[in-house]
Design a protein around this motif. Structure first.
Motif, PDB file in Angstrom:
ATOM      1  N   ASN A 176     -12.783   4.388   0.863  1.00  0.00           N
ATOM      2  CA  ASN A 176     -11.937   5.541   0.544  1.00  0.00           C
ATOM      3  C   ASN A 176     -12.593   6.436  -0.511  1.00  0.00           C
ATOM      4  O   ASN A 176     -11.994   7.359  -1.021  1.00  0.00           O
ATOM      5  CB  ASN A 176     -10.542   5.091   0.089  1.00  0.00           C
ATOM      6  CG  ASN A 176     -10.606   4.109  -1.057  1.00  0.00           C
ATOM      7  OD1 ASN A 176     -11.656   3.946  -1.686  1.00  0.00           O
ATOM      8  ND2 ASN A 176      -9.503   3.439  -1.342  1.00  0.00           N
ATOM      9  N   GLY A 233      -9.116   2.728  -5.877  1.00  0.00           N
ATOM     10  CA  GLY A 233      -7.688   2.922  -5.706  1.00  0.00           C
ATOM     11  C   GLY A 233      -6.884   2.112  -6.713  1.00  0.00           C
ATOM     12  O   GLY A 233      -6.119   2.660  -7.513  1.00  0.00           O
ATOM     13  N   ASP A 284      -5.539   2.024   4.751  1.00  0.00           N
ATOM     14  CA  ASP A 284      -5.731   0.580   4.938  1.00  0.00           C
ATOM     15  C   ASP A 284      -4.802  -0.016   6.003  1.00  0.00           C
ATOM     16  O   ASP A 284      -5.139  -1.036   6.618  1.00  0.00           O
ATOM     17  CB  ASP A 284      -5.552  -0.149   3.603  1.00  0.00           C
ATOM     18  CG  ASP A 284      -6.660   0.211   2.608  1.00  0.00           C
ATOM     19  OD1 ASP A 284      -7.638   0.878   3.019  1.00  0.00           O
ATOM     20  OD2 ASP A 284      -6.544  -0.172   1.422  1.00  0.00           O
ATOM     21  N   CYS A 294      -1.473   5.241   3.442  1.00  0.00           N
ATOM     22  CA  CYS A 294      -2.800   4.720   3.067  1.00  0.00           C
ATOM     23  C   CYS A 294      -3.581   4.346   4.330  1.00  0.00           C
ATOM     24  O   CYS A 294      -3.043   3.773   5.275  1.00  0.00           O
ATOM     25  CB  CYS A 294      -2.648   3.493   2.175  1.00  0.00           C
ATOM     26  SG  CYS A 294      -4.235   2.682   1.813  1.00  0.00           S
ATOM     27  N   TRP A 342       0.846  -1.192   0.000  1.00  0.00           N
ATOM     28  CA  TRP A 342       0.000   0.000   0.000  1.00  0.00           C
ATOM     29  C   TRP A 342       0.882   1.242   0.000  1.00  0.00           C
ATOM     30  O   TRP A 342       2.007   1.230   0.545  1.00  0.00           O
ATOM     31  CB  TRP A 342      -0.872   0.006   1.259  1.00  0.00           C
ATOM     32  CG  TRP A 342      -1.999  -0.996   1.251  1.00  0.00           C
ATOM     33  CD1 TRP A 342      -2.791  -1.335   0.204  1.00  0.00           C
ATOM     34  CD2 TRP A 342      -2.444  -1.779   2.372  1.00  0.00           C
ATOM     35  NE1 TRP A 342      -3.710  -2.280   0.589  1.00  0.00           N
ATOM     36  CE2 TRP A 342      -3.526  -2.568   1.915  1.00  0.00           C
ATOM     37  CE3 TRP A 342      -2.051  -1.890   3.712  1.00  0.00           C
ATOM     38  CZ2 TRP A 342      -4.212  -3.459   2.744  1.00  0.00           C
ATOM     39  CZ3 TRP A 342      -2.738  -2.762   4.541  1.00  0.00           C
ATOM     40  CH2 TRP A 342      -3.812  -3.544   4.061  1.00  0.00           C
ATOM     41  N   CYS A 343       0.378   2.357  -0.556  1.00  0.00           N
ATOM     42  CA  CYS A 343       1.129   3.606  -0.549  1.00  0.00           C
ATOM     43  C   CYS A 343       1.391   4.009   0.906  1.00  0.00           C
ATOM     44  O   CYS A 343       0.508   3.856   1.743  1.00  0.00           O
ATOM     45  CB  CYS A 343       0.333   4.739  -1.200  1.00  0.00           C
ATOM     46  SG  CYS A 343      -0.324   4.356  -2.814  1.00  0.00           S
ATOM     47  N   CYS A 346      -7.642   7.332   0.923  1.00  0.00           N
ATOM     48  CA  CYS A 346      -6.673   7.045  -0.136  1.00  0.00           C
ATOM     49  C   CYS A 346      -5.858   8.319  -0.328  1.00  0.00           C
ATOM     50  O   CYS A 346      -6.388   9.345  -0.775  1.00  0.00           O
ATOM     51  CB  CYS A 346      -7.401   6.696  -1.434  1.00  0.00           C
ATOM     52  SG  CYS A 346      -6.321   6.587  -2.874  1.00  0.00           S
ATOM     53  N   VAL A 347      -4.581   8.231   0.040  1.00  0.00           N
ATOM     54  CA  VAL A 347      -3.761   9.445  -0.011  1.00  0.00           C
ATOM     55  C   VAL A 347      -3.281   9.756  -1.417  1.00  0.00           C
ATOM     56  O   VAL A 347      -2.738  10.816  -1.683  1.00  0.00           O
ATOM     57  CB  VAL A 347      -2.542   9.335   0.937  1.00  0.00           C
ATOM     58  CG1 VAL A 347      -2.998   9.303   2.390  1.00  0.00           C
ATOM     59  CG2 VAL A 347      -1.704   8.087   0.612  1.00  0.00           C
ATOM     60  N   THR A 348      -3.478   8.843  -2.325  1.00  0.00           N
ATOM     61  CA  THR A 348      -2.956   9.027  -3.671  1.00  0.00           C
ATOM     62  C   THR A 348      -3.989   9.621  -4.632  1.00  0.00           C
ATOM     63  O   THR A 348      -3.659  10.480  -5.441  1.00  0.00           O
ATOM     64  CB  THR A 348      -2.431   7.686  -4.218  1.00  0.00           C
ATOM     65  OG1 THR A 348      -1.513   7.165  -3.273  1.00  0.00           O
ATOM     66  CG2 THR A 348      -1.760   7.838  -5.570  1.00  0.00           C
ATOM     67  N   PHE A 349      -5.241   9.162  -4.525  1.00  0.00           N
ATOM     68  CA  PHE A 349      -6.225   9.581  -5.527  1.00  0.00           C
ATOM     69  C   PHE A 349      -7.390  10.414  -4.997  1.00  0.00           C
ATOM     70  O   PHE A 349      -8.185  10.907  -5.776  1.00  0.00           O
ATOM     71  CB  PHE A 349      -6.786   8.356  -6.264  1.00  0.00           C
ATOM     72  CG  PHE A 349      -5.746   7.609  -7.038  1.00  0.00           C
ATOM     73  CD1 PHE A 349      -5.174   8.171  -8.169  1.00  0.00           C
ATOM     74  CD2 PHE A 349      -5.333   6.341  -6.631  1.00  0.00           C
ATOM     75  CE1 PHE A 349      -4.205   7.476  -8.880  1.00  0.00           C
ATOM     76  CE2 PHE A 349      -4.372   5.648  -7.342  1.00  0.00           C
ATOM     77  CZ  PHE A 349      -3.794   6.222  -8.472  1.00  0.00           C
ATOM     78  N   CYS A 372      -7.194  -2.347  -3.715  1.00  0.00           N
ATOM     79  CA  CYS A 372      -6.119  -2.184  -2.734  1.00  0.00           C
ATOM     80  C   CYS A 372      -6.560  -2.840  -1.431  1.00  0.00           C
ATOM     81  O   CYS A 372      -5.810  -3.551  -0.766  1.00  0.00           O
ATOM     82  CB  CYS A 372      -5.853  -0.707  -2.495  1.00  0.00           C
ATOM     83  SG  CYS A 372      -5.270   0.155  -3.965  1.00  0.00           S
TER      84      CYS A 372
HETATM   85  S1  SF4 Z   1      -3.929   3.878  -4.133  1.00  0.00           S
HETATM   86 FE1  SF4 Z   1      -5.004   4.714  -2.410  1.00  0.00          FE
HETATM   87  S2  SF4 Z   1      -6.112   3.009  -1.555  1.00  0.00           S
HETATM   88 FE2  SF4 Z   1      -4.551   2.181  -2.888  1.00  0.00          FE
HETATM   89  S3  SF4 Z   1      -2.807   1.805  -1.583  1.00  0.00           S
HETATM   90 FE3  SF4 Z   1      -2.537   3.811  -2.415  1.00  0.00          FE
HETATM   91  S4  SF4 Z   1      -3.429   5.127  -0.922  1.00  0.00           S
HETATM   92 FE4  SF4 Z   1      -4.179   3.118  -0.465  1.00  0.00          FE
END
Ligand code: SF4
Ligand SMILES: Cc1ncc(C[n+]2csc(CCOP(=O)(O)OP(=O)(O)O)c2C)c(N)n1
Lengths: 287, 584
Positions: free
Chosen positions: A123, A127, A24, A22, A18-19, A202-205, A53
């Motif tokens: 989230n 993801g 999760d 995250c 996972w990022c 979700c810290v990325t999207f 994810c």
């Molecule tokens: S994309 Fe979003 S949900 Fe998936 S691992 Fe990264 S932070 Fe978590």
């Protein structure tokens, strides 16, 4: 089952991909703590996960586990639990997994009230497929496949559960570690289907439903003196879109789990060496 | 007098055709006669023509023929629908007082018996028994002692009280006496009875019974014609043996629930028909990849899409052999008779567990809904063997752990089969996934491991090819240069067709193939024959394709895809025609 199980016993030696940051991570830690606190160990625990994810969770935990296909983890959990009621069954998935492709299964799993725990890592985004709108995404949330936002109201999973006859509905926030673990533990201890929607950013999207957003808007129903067994009060909280609630929002005092209703209590893995005793009676019925 | 007797009752759905037909079939079976039944039905509950047909003889019967000796016609359409099968001297029993039957015309040469079914039923206690009056009338025509009918009526209505049984017996006698009194006619029939006791069941019931016999404890399904009978049979019965049936919300769920139960260590099954198989395809791949034993029954009906739900076809072979994305090791067993529906189900569970992979049972509508008599010892439960394969327990698990003490559920082995630990087994906790994985069950994209796992899974099939018996069932003249090959329910019709052909001095060798994958190598048989005909109920010849592929020889195809099963006499004619064409 042994009493000296620690939550780290549920950790596998596989490093999560996972990022960093995250939600999760927190969701999973809480699940492992709740499992250990309820006296389970990896050999009597079965974790089922879907795709996304979130679905990777079974890989990072140590227990009996199946990582299935997209959206269909709840039916798998149902089969596991009914075939061996001695197992502690935890089903985990994402909001896309559970409320989109798996929405039908969600409704029916709730109705069936099999004694297992369902944790959704919500989230509000897809993801793993890199940032498309999910059923819980906001109406105007712009994504690669919905440039102007989905333009449809988000699914309210708690309302969906309540309308389907849920006997336990809770919500938690992955980063509020202590509270989250407590809530999952209550879901495990509930006699029937324990449903927990977890805010798991979700810290990325997703730059809208962030840690800060949830911190600022989260209200703990326990602190408000909410009576979880009061259906009308629960309904009001669930339909209130102005706040994000944490805690056990609804728990029916009349929950009768599936196994009790249908008398399914045997470990079905053990069978005779030949046809079961009395099988010849089945033939005689056709005279 | 002809060796066999063909009887039918027809009317509208909702007329009680099914239960009436079944009572007559049971009466015959209890009188020690062999019975083979078939149904014509439309996909609706009320309205729409339906018929229940019974062929009976003292010797075994296993197919239908193009002939009807006695027909109980509740509607004019019943006569129209069966004109082809009625012949000079056929008897048609009808109620001329029924409005729709008032002006009905009995075709020339046939004998119409106008019996006031409803009126006589009312005299006996209720109009609802009018079909039973007709059965009594049929007993008189067929010279069949009515006491045999009594015992079937007791079976059917016994639980509802003696008064109802007595009324029904009375109704039957009124029908019999009416024909005896009003018609001074010497009918051609005299149904002999014997001391034998037979059981009468259909293929869906045989599959359900086979599952329980094999120790199946768990069934999840979703209703669909013609597979629903499997679920209905198991409901209430499997519980008596410690099991459980779940009616899922759809087929996607059904196969996943069944998969969950199988992962928990239960022998588990689901059954559906074509449309449901399509929906299950994704999870079928997961079952194979996660190496879970599971039995999936496809009771085929006419496709594609919703096609003709109540009609016969064998159109899903390709789906079962090749369906699903990627490459999926699997077994496909095709029962060829109703009794084989039982035995192949038992075998399916053993194969599924020994090789930890899904097994399809390819049944078809004709097997599923037709009933046949068997001596009860056909289903001798003492013959049932259970093989659970490589299940490890707390002691033996050590052998399958890596240096860190982790269990290897997907260990690479010579025979392709890995150890299996039921959840709850100490030190056995492990992960399984539909993703490609290593020996521990963890996701990998390592190229070598990918190849090793794919090879390992496919190796199971090779091991099974060597260790199990995949032989065809053989009939007819082994030295004939005419070879007929078929699969599924065609066997019965074909076996009787051989007799018709013999009467016309045509010899054939017949191979009925009950294993569709893996399957017998028929190269030698095909090469040594002059003419090879593959008989099947589909338009394109899916099994013929397979035979050509396996044997590298061209074969003739005899296909039927009008929704109706092959009849023995018709099949004999078709084979003769195909052979003649080949000779030209
Ligand atoms: S994309 Fe979003 S949900 Fe998936 S691992 Fe990264 S932070 Fe978590
Ligand atoms: C049948 C099928 N359709 C589509 C996909 C592709 N897919 C993989 S993950 C995913 C979205 C998952 O979203 P969510 O459940 O919200 O989980 P997250 O990744 O956000 O944790 C999709 C659509 C798939 N694996 N299977």
């Amino acid at each position: 089952m042994s009493s000296d199980v620690r939550f780290t016993d549920f950790k596998s030696d596989k490093q999560p991909t996972w990022c960093p940051g995250c939600g999760d991570f927190g969701t999973m830690n809480g699940m492992m703590k709740a499992l250990a606190n309820t006296g389970n160990d990896p050999d009597n625990t079965f974790v089922v996960a879907g795709i996304g994810c979130s679905g990777k969770i079974g890989t990072y935990m140590h227990s009996y586990a199946l990582h299935g296909v997209h959206g269909r983890a709840l039916p798998v959990g149902t089969g596991v639990k009914l075939a061996n009621p001695d197992l502690e069954v935890m089903v985990a998935g994402g909001d896309g997994d559970g409320y989109s492709i798996g929405a039908g299964h969600f409704v029916h799993a709730v109705r069936r009230n099999v004694d297992m725990t369902y944790v959704v890592m919500d989230n509000r985004i897809y993801g793993l497929t890199k940032g498309q709108a999910s059923p819980t995404s906001r109406k105007d949330f712009e994504t690669s496949t919905t440039p102007e936002g989905p333009q449809q109201p988000p699914v309210n999973p708690l309302a969906l559960a309540l309308a389907s006859g849920a006997t336990f509905i809770a919500q938690s926030f992955s980063t509020d570690a202590q509270r989250h673990a407590e809530i999952v533990q209550e879901a495990i201890e509930h006699d029937g289907f324990g449903f927990v929607n977890v805010f798991s950013p979700c810290v990325t999207f997703n730059d809208v439903d962030t840690y800060d957003y949830f911190r600022d808007n989260l209200v703990d129903v326990a602190e408000e003196g909410h009576d979880r067994t009061d259906y009308d009060a629960a309904k009001e909280k669930i339909l209130d879109a102005s706040k994000e609630y944490q805690g056990v929002i609804w728990q029916s005092e009349k929950s009768i789990p599936y196994s009790e209703k249908h008398g399914v209590d045997a470990d079905m893995s053990q069978i005779d060496d030949g046809a079961p005793e009395g099988a010849m009676d089945l033939v005689r019925e056709f005279y | 007098m002809p060796a066999d007797f063909n009887w039918a009752i027809g009317g509208e759905a909702g007329d009680g055709i099914d239960s009436t037909g079944k009572i007559f079939a049971q009466a015959l079976s209890r009188a020690g006669r062999h019975v083979f039944t078939s149904k014509d039905f439309a996909s609706r509950i009320r309205g729409g023509y339906t018929a229940y047909k019974v062929r009976t003889a003292v010797d075994p019967v296993q197919s239908v023929v193009d002939r009807l000796d006695v027909l109980i016609a509740l509607t004019p359409r019943t006569i129209e629908e069966n004109l082809d099968e009625l012949h000079d001297g056929s008897v048609i029993i009808y109620d001329g007082e029924r409005t729709t039957m008032e002006n009905v015309e009995i075709p020339e040469g046939m004998i119409g018996l106008n019996v006031p079914l409803k009126r006589l039923a009312e005299e006996a206690g209720g109009a609802i028994m009018r079909n039973v009056v007709a059965l009594g009338a049929a007993c008189e025509v067929a010279d069949f002692p009515i006491e045999n009918l009594d015992s079937a009526l007791e079976k059917r209505f016994g639980s509802k009280g003696k008064a109802l049984v007595d009324n029904n017996k009375e109704a039957a006698r009124k029908g019999r006496d009416y024909v005896a009194d009003e018609y001074d006619h010497d009918f051609d029939y005299e149904l002999e009875t014997t001391d034998s006791d037979y059981v009468l069941l259909n293929g869906d019931e045989a599959i359900g019974m086979g599952a329980i016999a094999a120790g199946c404890k768990f069934y999840a399904g979703y209703p669909i014609t013609p597979a629903t009978d499997v679920m209905e049979y198991l409901t209430g019965r499997i519980e008596q043996f410690g099991g459980h049936v779940v009616q899922a919300e759809d087929e996607l769920s059904a196969i996943n629930i069944a998969l969950g139960a199988a992962r928990a260590g239960a022998r588990s099954m689901t059954a559906t028909s074509g449309p449901g198989i399509d929906l299950m395809a994704e999870t079928f791949g997961l079952v194979a990849t996660s190496e879970t034993p599971l039995v999936v029954v496809d009771v085929m009906r006419s496709g594609p899409s919703t096609g003709m739900p109540t009609k016969q076809e064998q159109g899903d072979l390709n789906m079962m052999l090749y369906g699903g994305h990627g490459e999926i090791p699997r077994f496909v067993l095709g029962p060829t008779t109703i009794s084989e529906c039982f035995w192949k189900t038992v075998e399916a569970f053993n194969l599924a567990e020994k090789y930890q992979t899904p097994v399809y049972i390819a049944a078809d509508l004709s097997l599923a809904v037709t009933e046949q008599t068997f001596p009860p010892e056909t289903f001798d439960m003492d013959e049932v063997e259970i093989e659970r394969g490589k299940v490890v327990d707390e002691e033996s698990i050590e052998e399958w752990q890596n240096e860190k003490g982790q269990f290897k559920p997907h260990a690479i082995t010579d025979d392709g089969v890995s150890p299996r630990a039921f959840p709850g087994t100490a030190e056995g906790a492990h992960m399984s996934t539909g993703l490609e994985h290593d020996e521990l069950g963890r996701r990998t994209e390592d190229t070598e491991m990918r190849v090793e796992q794919v090879d390992k899974r496919n190796r199971k099939v090779e091991t099974a090819r060597e260790e199990e018996n995949w032989e065809p069932r053989e009939f007819g003249d082994p030295d004939s240069e005419n070879l007929v090959i078929s699969w599924g329910s065609n066997e019965g019709a074909m076996e009787e067709a051989i007799e018709f052909l013999e009467e016309d001095r045509v010899d054939v060798r017949f191979l009925s193939v009950p294993y569709l994958f893996p399957r017998p190598d028929l190269t030698a048989e095909v090469e040594s024959a002059e003419n090879v005909i593959v008989v099947e109920c589909n338009a394109t010849g899916q099994f013929a394709d397979v035979v050509e592929h396996d044997t590298l020889s061209r074969v003739d195809r005899l296909n039927k895809y009008d929704g109706v099963r092959f009849k023995a006499d018709e099949l004999a004619d078709d084979i003769k025609a195909t052979l003649q064409e080949a000779d030209q």
